[in-house]
Scaffold this motif. Structure first.
Motif, PDB file in Angstrom:
ATOM      1  N   VAL A   1       0.866  -1.184   0.000  1.00  0.00           N
ATOM      2  CA  VAL A   1       0.000   0.000   0.000  1.00  0.00           C
ATOM      3  C   VAL A   1       0.901   1.230   0.000  1.00  0.00           C
ATOM      4  N   THR A   2       0.726   2.078  -1.012  1.00  0.00           N
ATOM      5  CA  THR A   2       1.594   3.234  -1.206  1.00  0.00           C
ATOM      6  C   THR A   2       0.755   4.463  -1.518  1.00  0.00           C
ATOM      7  N   LEU A   3       1.143   5.591  -0.931  1.00  0.00           N
ATOM      8  CA  LEU A   3       0.544   6.878  -1.291  1.00  0.00           C
ATOM      9  C   LEU A   3       1.510   7.580  -2.222  1.00  0.00           C
ATOM     10  N   GLY A   4       0.976   8.071  -3.327  1.00  0.00           N
ATOM     11  CA  GLY A   4       1.840   8.666  -4.332  1.00  0.00           C
ATOM     12  C   GLY A   4       2.754   7.585  -4.875  1.00  0.00           C
ATOM     13  N   THR A   5       3.985   7.918  -5.089  1.00  0.00           N
ATOM     14  CA  THR A   5       4.953   6.922  -5.539  1.00  0.00           C
ATOM     15  C   THR A   5       6.038   6.688  -4.505  1.00  0.00           C
ATOM     16  N   ASP A   6       5.921   7.375  -3.351  1.00  0.00           N
ATOM     17  CA  ASP A   6       7.037   7.355  -2.416  1.00  0.00           C
ATOM     18  C   ASP A   6       6.729   6.933  -0.994  1.00  0.00           C
ATOM     19  N   MET A   7       5.478   6.912  -0.572  1.00  0.00           N
ATOM     20  CA  MET A   7       5.185   6.629   0.829  1.00  0.00           C
ATOM     21  C   MET A   7       4.526   5.267   0.978  1.00  0.00           C
TER      22      MET A   7
END
Length: 170
Positions: free
Chosen positions: A146-152
């Motif tokens: 599970v990722t927010l944006g491409t970095d978190m």
């Protein structure tokens, strides 16, 4: 349930980009929910889940709800599937397995998602009540990356504040 983290903070505002891999076992189930604890028909929320085999990306920014659905018949093949949900102000996009895109837009003039400081992944207490009957069950299957944006990227186990019926997937 996740609360008070930088992950939760990035779920609010004008834009969101959520990515995850899922391997569903049931044809109904809540994957992701962020919303108000005290809610009404026009309370802000954003959700993703399965309803009668359809993948639904739903949100309300305070002036009406949009449901963006994908006919998820190929989800139930026992394999992993990539889902990406993006919202830019009122416009929403649902991408499945990097090839299918479904779009929608919420009604009204509001463009920002205003929610409480809790994110639920895979389920929540009293789903029927808290989702106003949009979802009836928690997710049955596996969720990873599970990722927010491409970095978190969220560490699903170690960053959780509370969890029930959670096991490692293969």
């Amino acid at each position: 349930m996740y609360k008070g983290t930088s992950f939760v903070k990035r779920t609010r505002g004008n834009k969101i980009d959520i990515q995850m891999w899922v391997k569903p076992e049931g044809k109904d189930g809540l994957l992701f929910w962020v919303g108000k604890e005290q809610h009404s028909a026009f309370s802000d929320f954003l959700s993703v889940g399965f309803v009668d085999s359809l993948l639904q990306f739903r949100y309300n920014l305070g002036s009406g709800e949009v449901t963006i659905s994908y006919n998820a018949t190929n989800f139930f093949d026992g394999g992993w599937h990539f889902i990406r949900m993006q919202r830019d102000k009122q416009d929403g996009y649902l991408l499945v397995d990097n090839q299918y895109v479904v779009e929608g837009s919420s009604p009204g003039v509001f463009v920002s998602l205003n929610t409480d400081k809790k994110v639920y992944i895979g389920g929540m207490p009293d789903i029927v009540h808290h989702t106003r009957r949009r979802f009836k069950n928690g997710f049955k299957g596996c969720i990873t990356d599970v990722t927010l944006g491409t970095d978190m990227k969220l560490d699903l186990i170690n960053e959780a504040d509370v969890g029930q019926n959670v096991w490692q997937c293969s």
